[in-house]
Design a protein around this motif. Structure first.
Motif, PDB file in Angstrom:
ATOM      1  N   LEU A  23       0.844  -1.194   0.000  1.00  0.00           N
ATOM      2  CA  LEU A  23       0.000   0.000   0.000  1.00  0.00           C
ATOM      3  C   LEU A  23       0.875   1.238   0.000  1.00  0.00           C
ATOM      4  N   LEU A  24       0.546   2.176  -0.865  1.00  0.00           N
ATOM      5  CA  LEU A  24       1.269   3.451  -0.932  1.00  0.00           C
ATOM      6  C   LEU A  24       0.281   4.581  -0.696  1.00  0.00           C
ATOM      7  N   THR A  25       0.537   5.402   0.320  1.00  0.00           N
ATOM      8  CA  THR A  25      -0.340   6.544   0.590  1.00  0.00           C
ATOM      9  C   THR A  25       0.361   7.850   0.210  1.00  0.00           C
ATOM     10  N   GLY A  26      -0.479   8.818  -0.198  1.00  0.00           N
ATOM     11  CA  GLY A  26       0.036  10.125  -0.573  1.00  0.00           C
ATOM     12  C   GLY A  26      -0.729  11.245   0.097  1.00  0.00           C
ATOM     13  N   ALA A  27      -0.554  12.450  -0.421  1.00  0.00           N
ATOM     14  CA  ALA A  27      -1.072  13.655   0.225  1.00  0.00           C
ATOM     15  C   ALA A  27      -2.577  13.630   0.447  1.00  0.00           C
ATOM     16  N   GLY A  28      -3.315  12.898  -0.408  1.00  0.00           N
ATOM     17  CA  GLY A  28      -4.764  12.886  -0.303  1.00  0.00           C
ATOM     18  C   GLY A  28      -5.275  12.353   1.015  1.00  0.00           C
ATOM     19  N   GLN A  82       0.424 -10.545   4.356  1.00  0.00           N
ATOM     20  CA  GLN A  82       1.522  -9.642   4.695  1.00  0.00           C
ATOM     21  C   GLN A  82       1.263  -8.281   4.075  1.00  0.00           C
ATOM     22  N   LEU A  83       1.171  -7.250   4.903  1.00  0.00           N
ATOM     23  CA  LEU A  83       0.935  -5.887   4.434  1.00  0.00           C
ATOM     24  C   LEU A  83       2.196  -5.054   4.612  1.00  0.00           C
ATOM     25  N   THR A  84       2.579  -4.361   3.559  1.00  0.00           N
ATOM     26  CA  THR A  84       3.668  -3.388   3.654  1.00  0.00           C
ATOM     27  C   THR A  84       3.094  -2.015   3.343  1.00  0.00           C
ATOM     28  N   LEU A  85       3.165  -1.118   4.316  1.00  0.00           N
ATOM     29  CA  LEU A  85       2.606   0.228   4.167  1.00  0.00           C
ATOM     30  C   LEU A  85       3.734   1.225   3.928  1.00  0.00           C
ATOM     31  N   ILE A  86       3.650   1.906   2.798  1.00  0.00           N
ATOM     32  CA  ILE A  86       4.630   2.918   2.402  1.00  0.00           C
ATOM     33  C   ILE A  86       3.900   4.248   2.308  1.00  0.00           C
ATOM     34  N   THR A  87       4.545   5.338   2.733  1.00  0.00           N
ATOM     35  CA  THR A  87       3.896   6.639   2.589  1.00  0.00           C
ATOM     36  C   THR A  87       4.846   7.672   1.989  1.00  0.00           C
ATOM     37  N   GLN A  88       4.260   8.552   1.204  1.00  0.00           N
ATOM     38  CA  GLN A  88       4.982   9.711   0.692  1.00  0.00           C
ATOM     39  C   GLN A  88       4.824  10.902   1.634  1.00  0.00           C
ATOM     40  N   ASN A  89       3.996  10.760   2.649  1.00  0.00           N
ATOM     41  CA  ASN A  89       3.705  11.862   3.561  1.00  0.00           C
ATOM     42  C   ASN A  89       4.768  11.967   4.644  1.00  0.00           C
ATOM     43  N   VAL A  90       4.956  13.167   5.166  1.00  0.00           N
ATOM     44  CA  VAL A  90       5.970  13.399   6.195  1.00  0.00           C
ATOM     45  C   VAL A  90       5.354  13.566   7.574  1.00  0.00           C
ATOM     46  N   ASP A  91       4.025  13.502   7.681  1.00  0.00           N
ATOM     47  CA  ASP A  91       3.384  13.565   8.989  1.00  0.00           C
ATOM     48  C   ASP A  91       3.445  12.198   9.665  1.00  0.00           C
TER      49      ASP A  91
END
Length: 266
Positions: free
Chosen positions: A28-33, A108-117
């Motif tokens: 999973l990749l999360t972004g600003a939204g 197995q879940l791998t969580l990646i984020t582009q957010n800095v919070d």
């Protein structure tokens, strides 16, 4: 949340749940939204107050910091003030519940984020940050981490210092800067390797609140697709993309709780 979703969208959520329940490796990749749903401004949003005459892109660069470190540091302290009171939304909570549930299953879940919070951490998730962390600092010269952290997930807002005075490194006397990735800088190697490995080996890649046409998200989605993964995009403003197998065109805070519910997690 169900009332916010159309019948056609609910069908797509059900299709996604069926797919995910049958797969083992999920990236999973999360972004600003996803952060915007908690009230955190994105870089596309117009600056306000004292900063309305500046573009975020002109302040978040190594050159800007070298030219005027006080200006850049003051801007980041202002940004930290904006973020400090924000809390995880239902999307963050649903991801944390899913990740916790997966510990007792074969998934197995791998969580990646582009957010800095740190909203994912506040919700209880383990997450890899591609762009660094707003609440950490390091030396701009020798890169040594600045050990006094500004905030943890358990701090109260009143315990945070937003002093705009510059700090210097005890090792080389260089100026302390936020430990985040600025425009023109490389992504942290270890975090990027984690993201690449997860994308290359996943059965399903889910892009949440970030365009699957913009890098690095596009590169990770392409890598996953090349290796046979299905691609799901959760975004109220999806972009036409032949990579995507399932488009869930709504806010993550409406989609993710319903998705994990239909997977039997909530």
């Amino acid at each position: 949340m169900l009332a916010e979703l159309s019948s056609a969208l609910i069908e797509e959520v059900e299709r996604s749940a069926e797919l995910l329940e049958s797969k083992q490796h999920i990236c999973l990749l999360t972004g600003a939204g996803i952060s915007a749903e908690s009230g955190i401004p994105t870089f596309r949003d117009k600056q306000t107050g004292l900063w309305e005459n500046y573009r975020a892109e002109d302040l978040a660069t190594p050159d800007a910091f070298a030219r005027d470190p006080k200006l850049v540091w003051s801007w980041y302290q202002w940004r930290r003030q904006l973020v400090a009171s924000k809390k995880p939304n239902p999307a963050h909570t649903a991801l944390a519940q899913w990740q916790y549930h997966s510990q007792s299953t074969n998934q197995q879940l791998t969580l990646i984020t582009q957010n800095v919070d740190d909203l994912h951490e506040q919700a209880g998730s383990a997450v890899t940050h591609l762009h660094g962390n707003l609440w950490r600092n390091r030396c701009s010269q020798c890169q040594t981490p600045y050990t006094i952290q500004l905030k943890s997930a358990y701090d109260s807002e009143n315990s945070i210092s937003f002093d705009e005075a510059l700090m210097t490194c005890q090792h080389c006397d260089g100026y302390i800067r936020p430990d985040i990735v600025w425009f023109g800088e490389s992504l942290p190697m270890r975090a990027w390797q984690t993201a690449e490995e997860a994308a290359a080996n996943c059965d399903v890649f889910i892009s949440i609140g970030t365009s699957s046409l913009v890098y690095p998200a596009a590169g990770l989605a392409q890598l996953a697709k090349h290796n046979g993964a299905k691609i799901i995009e959760i975004n109220p403003y999806p972009t036409p993309n032949t990579l995507v197998d399932i488009t869930l065109a709504a806010k993550a805070g409406a989609i993710l709780p319903e998705l994990v519910k239909r997977m039997g997690i909530l």
